[in-house]
Structures are given as C-alpha cells and as structure tokens.
Scaffold this motif. Structure first.
Motif, mmCIF file in Angstrom:
data_model
loop_
_atom_site.group_PDB
_atom_site.id
_atom_site.type_symbol
_atom_site.label_atom_id
_atom_site.label_comp_id
_atom_site.label_asym_id
_atom_site.label_seq_id
_atom_site.Cartn_x
_atom_site.Cartn_y
_atom_site.Cartn_z
ATOM 1 N N UNK A 185 0.848 -1.196 0.000
ATOM 2 C CA UNK A 185 0.000 0.000 0.000
ATOM 3 C C UNK A 185 0.883 1.245 0.000
ATOM 4 N N UNK A 186 1.892 1.247 0.860
ATOM 5 C CA UNK A 186 2.774 2.411 0.935
ATOM 6 C C UNK A 186 3.567 2.586 -0.367
ATOM 7 N N UNK A 187 3.943 1.496 -0.967
ATOM 8 C CA UNK A 187 4.664 1.553 -2.245
ATOM 9 C C UNK A 187 3.836 2.299 -3.298
ATOM 10 N N UNK A 188 2.526 2.111 -3.269
ATOM 11 C CA UNK A 188 1.627 2.809 -4.194
ATOM 12 C C UNK A 188 1.315 4.229 -3.714
ATOM 13 N N UNK A 189 1.337 4.425 -2.423
ATOM 14 C CA UNK A 189 0.991 5.719 -1.835
ATOM 15 C C UNK A 189 2.122 6.737 -1.934
ATOM 16 N N UNK A 239 4.645 12.144 -2.454
ATOM 17 C CA UNK A 239 5.773 12.911 -2.980
ATOM 18 C C UNK A 239 5.302 14.039 -3.895
ATOM 19 N N UNK A 240 4.352 13.746 -4.747
ATOM 20 C CA UNK A 240 3.794 14.780 -5.624
ATOM 21 C C UNK A 240 3.092 15.866 -4.815
ATOM 22 N N UNK A 241 2.389 15.458 -3.775
ATOM 23 C CA UNK A 241 1.728 16.450 -2.923
ATOM 24 C C UNK A 241 2.749 17.342 -2.221
ATOM 25 N N UNK A 242 3.858 16.753 -1.756
ATOM 26 C CA UNK A 242 4.914 17.564 -1.158
ATOM 27 C C UNK A 242 5.397 18.614 -2.146
ATOM 28 N N UNK A 263 12.227 2.401 1.779
ATOM 29 C CA UNK A 263 11.652 3.677 1.368
ATOM 30 C C UNK A 263 12.443 4.885 1.869
ATOM 31 N N UNK A 264 13.418 4.660 2.723
ATOM 32 C CA UNK A 264 14.166 5.766 3.314
ATOM 33 C C UNK A 264 14.877 6.623 2.267
ATOM 34 N N UNK A 265 15.458 5.997 1.277
ATOM 35 C CA UNK A 265 16.195 6.747 0.256
ATOM 36 C C UNK A 265 15.291 7.783 -0.419
ATOM 37 N N UNK A 266 14.100 7.376 -0.797
ATOM 38 C CA UNK A 266 13.172 8.301 -1.456
ATOM 39 C C UNK A 266 12.754 9.436 -0.524
ATOM 40 N N UNK A 267 12.565 9.122 0.744
ATOM 41 C CA UNK A 267 12.207 10.156 1.708
ATOM 42 C C UNK A 267 13.347 11.158 1.870
ATOM 43 N N UNK A 268 14.559 10.669 1.956
ATOM 44 C CA UNK A 268 15.716 11.553 2.106
ATOM 45 C C UNK A 268 15.887 12.430 0.867
ATOM 46 N N UNK A 269 15.666 11.868 -0.303
ATOM 47 C CA UNK A 269 15.711 12.669 -1.536
ATOM 48 C C UNK A 269 14.678 13.783 -1.478
ATOM 49 N N UNK A 270 13.488 13.472 -0.991
ATOM 50 C CA UNK A 270 12.429 14.483 -0.865
ATOM 51 C C UNK A 270 12.857 15.587 0.093
ATOM 52 N N UNK A 271 13.467 15.216 1.201
ATOM 53 C CA UNK A 271 13.929 16.205 2.179
ATOM 54 C C UNK A 271 14.993 17.102 1.561
#
Length: 102
Positions: free
Chosen positions: A30-34, A39-42, A73-81
């Motif tokens: 679910x999170x993989x799809x979410x 990210x787009x909303x951010x 999923x941490x890598x994608x979150x860090x990229x977003x930050x």
C-alpha cells in the motif's frame, strides 16, 4: 485535501494491530503505491504549511506502521527532504519533514 489526509491518518493509526511476519508487513505494498502520491503532494503543496504538516504526519505514521519494513523507502524520503532544502522559502516545511526521521 486536509480532510483526506486526516482520514488517511486515522486509517494508519488503526494499522498498529496489522499482522506482520518476519519478512513482510501487509501495509508495505500500500505504501509503495501511496508514496508517489505523497511525494507529488509535497512538491505541489510545498508552500502550504498546513498540508505539508499533514503530509509529514502521514509519512511519520507510515514509518511507525511499517517499522523495520520502512527501510527500502528511506532513500526516497531523504531525496524528498534534500529537494525541499533547495527551496529557500521552505525551511520551516523542510524542518517538519526532517523531523519525521527523528
């Protein structure tokens, strides 16, 4: 948008009792799809502190729900930050996002 994020938070808060195995958590897919949506909303709402705050809450709840299964999923979150740090006016919002990791 805010109400939808609040509803999502309510759902995530109830996920604590989800049965997980050593290899899988039912919320992982679910999170993989979410995540792409979050990210787009951010990106789209980065100037709206209220929405960013709710998004941070959603991500934090996802991390708590997935616990050790959040690692991929941490890598994608860090990229977003990091991307948020590049926007000069988003320091407060980036701090919110960074606080997720603390």
């Amino acid at each position: 948008q805010i109400q939808n994020l609040e509803n999502l938070c309510t759902i995530l808060e109830s996920m604590d009792d989800a049965e997980e195995t050593d290899l899988f958590h039912p919320f992982t897919n679910v999170y993989k799809e979410l995540w792409p949506i979050l990210s787009q909303l951010f990106e789209k709402c980065k100037t709206n502190e209220e929405i960013v705050e709710k998004l941070c809450k959603v991500v934090k709840l996802c991390m708590r729900t997935l616990d050790k299964f959040y690692e991929p999923f941490l890598k994608e979150l860090i990229i977003q930050i990091v991307n948020n740090y590049k926007v000069p006016s988003s320091l407060h919002r980036t701090c919110l996002l960074t606080s997720i990791l603390l």
